[in-house]
Scaffold this motif. Structure first.
Motif, PDB file in Angstrom:
ATOM      1  N   SER A 114       0.834  -1.201   0.000  1.00 33.07           N
ATOM      2  CA  SER A 114       0.000   0.000   0.000  1.00 33.07           C
ATOM      3  C   SER A 114       0.871   1.253   0.000  1.00 33.07           C
ATOM      4  CB  SER A 114      -0.920  -0.025   1.218  1.00 33.07           C
ATOM      5  OG  SER A 114      -1.814   1.064   1.201  1.00 33.07           O
ATOM      6  N   THR A 115       0.191   2.392   0.071  1.00 30.62           N
ATOM      7  CA  THR A 115       0.896   3.659   0.187  1.00 30.62           C
ATOM      8  C   THR A 115       1.726   3.672   1.477  1.00 30.62           C
ATOM      9  OG1 THR A 115       0.571   6.066   0.140  1.00 30.62           O
ATOM     10  CG2 THR A 115      -1.028   4.792   1.382  1.00 30.62           C
ATOM     11  N   PRO A 116       2.918   4.210   1.514  1.00 30.41           N
ATOM     12  CA  PRO A 116       3.520   5.091   0.520  1.00 30.41           C
ATOM     13  C   PRO A 116       4.391   4.391  -0.525  1.00 30.41           C
ATOM     14  CG  PRO A 116       4.861   5.103   2.482  1.00 30.41           C
ATOM     15  CD  PRO A 116       3.699   4.191   2.769  1.00 30.41           C
ATOM     16  N   GLY A 117       4.275   3.058  -0.643  1.00 28.64           N
ATOM     17  CA  GLY A 117       5.145   2.374  -1.594  1.00 28.64           C
ATOM     18  C   GLY A 117       6.603   2.640  -1.290  1.00 28.64           C
ATOM     19  N   THR A 118       7.336   3.138  -2.265  1.00 27.43           N
ATOM     20  CA  THR A 118       8.747   3.492  -2.047  1.00 27.43           C
ATOM     21  C   THR A 118       8.958   4.995  -2.001  1.00 27.43           C
ATOM     22  OG1 THR A 118       9.275   3.527  -4.430  1.00 27.43           O
ATOM     23  CG2 THR A 118       9.439   1.405  -3.303  1.00 27.43           C
ATOM     24  N   THR A 119       7.877   5.783  -1.997  1.00 23.12           N
ATOM     25  CA  THR A 119       8.016   7.236  -2.152  1.00 23.12           C
ATOM     26  C   THR A 119       8.597   7.927  -0.928  1.00 23.12           C
ATOM     27  OG1 THR A 119       5.739   7.640  -1.416  1.00 23.12           O
ATOM     28  CG2 THR A 119       6.088   7.309  -3.781  1.00 23.12           C
ATOM     29  N   PHE A 120       8.699   7.228   0.200  1.00 21.75           N
ATOM     30  CA  PHE A 120       9.287   7.853   1.390  1.00 21.75           C
ATOM     31  C   PHE A 120      10.810   7.920   1.291  1.00 21.75           C
ATOM     32  CE2 PHE A 120       9.185   3.353   2.188  1.00 21.75           C
ATOM     33  CZ  PHE A 120      10.337   3.072   2.913  1.00 21.75           C
ATOM     34  N   LEU A 121      11.386   7.316   0.266  1.00 21.08           N
ATOM     35  CA  LEU A 121      12.832   7.347   0.042  1.00 21.08           C
ATOM     36  C   LEU A 121      13.163   8.410  -1.004  1.00 21.08           C
ATOM     37  CD1 LEU A 121      13.496   3.491  -0.091  1.00 21.08           C
ATOM     38  CD2 LEU A 121      13.921   5.046   1.825  1.00 21.08           C
ATOM     39  N   ASN A 142      -0.827   9.167  -6.792  1.00 23.32           N
ATOM     40  CA  ASN A 142       0.288  10.097  -6.986  1.00 23.32           C
ATOM     41  C   ASN A 142       1.500   9.556  -6.250  1.00 23.32           C
ATOM     42  OD1 ASN A 142       1.238  12.125  -4.617  1.00 23.32           O
ATOM     43  ND2 ASN A 142      -0.918  11.528  -4.247  1.00 23.32           N
ATOM     44  N   ALA A 143       2.650   9.727  -6.852  1.00 23.93           N
ATOM     45  CA  ALA A 143       3.916   9.292  -6.261  1.00 23.93           C
ATOM     46  C   ALA A 143       4.744  10.525  -5.978  1.00 23.93           C
ATOM     47  CB  ALA A 143       4.655   8.347  -7.208  1.00 23.93           C
ATOM     48  N   ALA A 144       4.811  10.900  -4.693  1.00 23.39           N
ATOM     49  CA  ALA A 144       5.558  12.098  -4.280  1.00 23.39           C
ATOM     50  C   ALA A 144       5.102  13.329  -5.045  1.00 23.39           C
ATOM     51  CB  ALA A 144       7.062  11.874  -4.441  1.00 23.39           C
ATOM     52  N   GLY A 145       3.798  13.418  -5.311  1.00 22.45           N
ATOM     53  CA  GLY A 145       3.231  14.591  -5.960  1.00 22.45           C
ATOM     54  C   GLY A 145       3.101  14.500  -7.466  1.00 22.45           C
ATOM     55  N   THR A 146       3.693  13.490  -8.079  1.00 22.86           N
ATOM     56  CA  THR A 146       3.546  13.281  -9.523  1.00 22.86           C
ATOM     57  C   THR A 146       2.392  12.317  -9.750  1.00 22.86           C
ATOM     58  OG1 THR A 146       5.896  13.626  -9.969  1.00 22.86           O
ATOM     59  CG2 THR A 146       4.639  12.411 -11.617  1.00 22.86           C
ATOM     60  N   ALA A 199      -3.075  -3.143 -14.015  1.00 22.55           N
ATOM     61  CA  ALA A 199      -2.476  -2.077 -13.213  1.00 22.55           C
ATOM     62  C   ALA A 199      -3.472  -1.694 -12.122  1.00 22.55           C
ATOM     63  CB  ALA A 199      -2.133  -0.867 -14.069  1.00 22.55           C
ATOM     64  N   PHE A 200      -3.118  -1.991 -10.895  1.00 18.40           N
ATOM     65  CA  PHE A 200      -3.971  -1.725  -9.739  1.00 18.40           C
ATOM     66  C   PHE A 200      -3.654  -0.327  -9.223  1.00 18.40           C
ATOM     67  CE2 PHE A 200      -4.332  -2.351  -4.967  1.00 18.40           C
ATOM     68  CZ  PHE A 200      -5.716  -2.256  -4.921  1.00 18.40           C
ATOM     69  N   VAL A 201      -4.598   0.580  -9.322  1.00 17.87           N
ATOM     70  CA  VAL A 201      -4.394   1.981  -8.936  1.00 17.87           C
ATOM     71  C   VAL A 201      -4.847   2.159  -7.501  1.00 17.87           C
ATOM     72  CG1 VAL A 201      -4.913   4.390  -9.460  1.00 17.87           C
ATOM     73  CG2 VAL A 201      -4.757   2.699 -11.321  1.00 17.87           C
ATOM     74  N   HIS A 202      -3.886   2.443  -6.625  1.00 19.58           N
ATOM     75  CA  HIS A 202      -4.178   2.591  -5.194  1.00 19.58           C
ATOM     76  C   HIS A 202      -3.924   4.030  -4.768  1.00 19.58           C
ATOM     77  CE1 HIS A 202      -3.952   2.194  -0.827  1.00 19.58           C
ATOM     78  NE2 HIS A 202      -4.645   1.080  -0.991  1.00 19.58           N
ATOM     79  N   PRO A 203      -4.775   4.589  -3.911  1.00 18.11           N
ATOM     80  CA  PRO A 203      -4.579   5.982  -3.505  1.00 18.11           C
ATOM     81  C   PRO A 203      -3.388   6.182  -2.587  1.00 18.11           C
ATOM     82  CG  PRO A 203      -6.394   4.999  -2.284  1.00 18.11           C
ATOM     83  CD  PRO A 203      -5.988   3.998  -3.323  1.00 18.11           C
ATOM     84  N   ALA A 204      -2.946   7.429  -2.550  1.00 15.63           N
ATOM     85  CA  ALA A 204      -1.876   7.865  -1.650  1.00 15.63           C
ATOM     86  C   ALA A 204      -2.317   9.163  -0.980  1.00 15.63           C
ATOM     87  CB  ALA A 204      -0.581   8.081  -2.425  1.00 15.63           C
ATOM     88  N   ASP A 205      -1.551   9.616  -0.012  1.00 16.92           N
ATOM     89  CA  ASP A 205      -1.837  10.919   0.585  1.00 16.92           C
ATOM     90  C   ASP A 205      -1.781  11.999  -0.490  1.00 16.92           C
ATOM     91  OD1 ASP A 205      -1.937   9.627   2.997  1.00 16.92           O
ATOM     92  OD2 ASP A 205      -0.147  10.551   3.843  1.00 16.92           O
ATOM     93  N   LEU A 206      -2.688  12.947  -0.410  1.00 15.40           N
ATOM     94  CA  LEU A 206      -2.666  14.050  -1.367  1.00 15.40           C
ATOM     95  C   LEU A 206      -1.388  14.873  -1.210  1.00 15.40           C
ATOM     96  CD1 LEU A 206      -6.333  15.404  -1.089  1.00 15.40           C
ATOM     97  CD2 LEU A 206      -5.395  13.928  -2.861  1.00 15.40           C
ATOM     98  N   PRO A 207      -0.882  15.452  -2.291  1.00 18.75           N
ATOM     99  CA  PRO A 207       0.315  16.304  -2.190  1.00 18.75           C
ATOM    100  C   PRO A 207      -0.061  17.685  -1.658  1.00 18.75           C
ATOM    101  CG  PRO A 207      -0.410  16.175  -4.465  1.00 18.75           C
ATOM    102  CD  PRO A 207      -1.302  15.243  -3.691  1.00 18.75           C
ATOM    103  N   ALA A 208      -0.614  17.689  -0.477  1.00 14.35           N
ATOM    104  CA  ALA A 208      -1.065  18.919   0.183  1.00 14.35           C
ATOM    105  C   ALA A 208      -1.203  18.612   1.664  1.00 14.35           C
ATOM    106  CB  ALA A 208      -2.414  19.379  -0.391  1.00 14.35           C
ATOM    107  N   PRO A 209      -1.171  19.635   2.503  1.00 10.73           N
ATOM    108  CA  PRO A 209      -1.316  19.376   3.938  1.00 10.73           C
ATOM    109  C   PRO A 209      -2.658  18.726   4.255  1.00 10.73           C
ATOM    110  CG  PRO A 209      -0.557  21.625   3.536  1.00 10.73           C
ATOM    111  CD  PRO A 209      -0.970  21.074   2.213  1.00 10.73           C
TER     112      PRO A 209
END
Length: 343
Positions: free
Chosen positions: A57-64, A127-131, A152-162
């Motif tokens: 799930s989110t955040p996948g690898t985007t925290f790196l 979105n991956a780090a805002g992209t 392709a399984f599309v899973h949500p992530a945190d929005l690129p906003a506070p």
């Protein structure tokens, strides 16, 4: 026990450790749950799930922040999950993790996972780090997926906003994130240019079934395309029922999606056991869902995407579990009926 779960997560121990080391303890606003393969199998038995396609799930690898480190983590996760899936054929499949937004690394790993690890598809964050998925410049990845007719399984992530105080991201932001990605996949012509990719939208597609006509008008204004073609693109996504088999959401989804495009999802372990059972009960007892439709959602539609699961007969359900599930359904929906009667 005949359900095929296309929305079930895994949290390998090394991945959980890496998240905590980087201060990620509540992705999406929920505390990171405990996970084990044995725990997953036990939940599947309790919830009538014969097979599950696992994903990170989110955040996948985007925290790196280091692209090379993110690509290495994706590779490690896929090796771990492939080993788990191959150890229990028919019980588990998996969607490969990709190190987006690095398109080149994602394309290379998708090729490796699909061709060498026998992945059942890939998981892509809204979105991956805002992209956002569907933005310009992702064609190298889509070409790899299209040539293989990949899922392709599309899973949500945190929005690129506070985050908004008091509104946990999983409660509302996740639905918007999925919807934004779906909008771009349609608006930017990706659904048309790469017709062999089968995209599954999590959680009944976010707001897509309810807002597709409104979004189609916006795309018509931008592109001049036929609104009917645009609506066909939206309805042609696949949708899972994770946390969405309710008395309002399910009829809207079934009315909107193309026939055969609604799939069962549990969202375990981020959805705890009571939530899984509650929405299972909603699907089991929904009055507008006949036995054939229910069987299609729970199993047959998924077999059309993942034929390997069709080779295995549904596992027989223990009689005690069957009686317990029936009792739970009656208790849950007596409460719903009383609430409706009081209105």
């Amino acid at each position: 026990m005949n359900r095929i779960d296309v929305h079930q997560h895994l949290i390998p121990p090394d991945y959980a450790e890496a998240l905590r080391a980087h201060g990620v303890t509540a992705p999406g606003g929920r505390a990171l749950p405990e996970w084990s393969a044995d725990g997953a199998r036990a939940l599947m038995t309790r919830a009538g799930i014969a097979s599950a396609v696992l994903s990170v799930s989110t955040p996948g690898t985007t925290f790196l922040s280091d692209p090379a480190e993110a690509a290495g983590l994706a590779r490690s996760l896929n090796d771990y999950t492939a080993e788990l899936a191959h150890a229990g054929p028919g019980r588990f499949g998996f969607f490969a993790t990709l190190a987006m937004p690095d398109v080149a690394a994602a394309a290379a790993e998708a090729e490796r996972a699909l061709d060498q690890l026998d992945a059942d598809g890939v998981v892509l964050l809204g979105n991956a780090a805002g992209t956002y998925l569907g933005e310009e410049g992702q064609d190298d990845l889509f070409r790899v997926l299209d040539r293989r007719a990949a899922v392709a399984f599309v899973h949500p992530a945190d929005l690129p906003a506070p985050a908004v105080p008091g509104v946990p991201p999983f409660a509302a932001d996740f639905l918007l994130d999925t919807t934004r990605a779906a909008f771009l996949l349609v608006r930017n012509g990706i659904r048309r240019r790469y017709p062999n990719i089968r995209f599954i939208l999590s959680h009944a597609g976010g707001f897509v079934p309810y807002a597709a006509h409104r979004m189609a008008l916006a795309i018509v204004n931008d592109t001049g395309r036929s609104p009917l073609d645009i609506l066909d693109d939206f309805a042609g996504f696949y949708f899972d029922t994770a946390l969405s088999a309710g008395a309002a959401a399910l009829p809207s989804l079934l009315a909107f999606a193309d026939p055969g495009h609604v799939l069962y999802g549990s969202d375990w372990p981020f959805a705890p056991d009571p939530a899984v059972h509650y929405f299972n009960a909603g699907l089991d007892t929904f009055p507008g869902c006949d036995d054939a439709t229910r069987r299609n959602i729970e199993r047959d539609n998924a077999i059309a995407l993942f034929s390997k699961f069709g080779d295995l007969a549904p596992a027989p359900e223990p009689p005690l579990l069957s009686r317990a599930r029936a009792k739970l359904r009656r208790r849950l929906f007596r409460g719903v009926a009383r609430a409706v009667a009081r209105r």
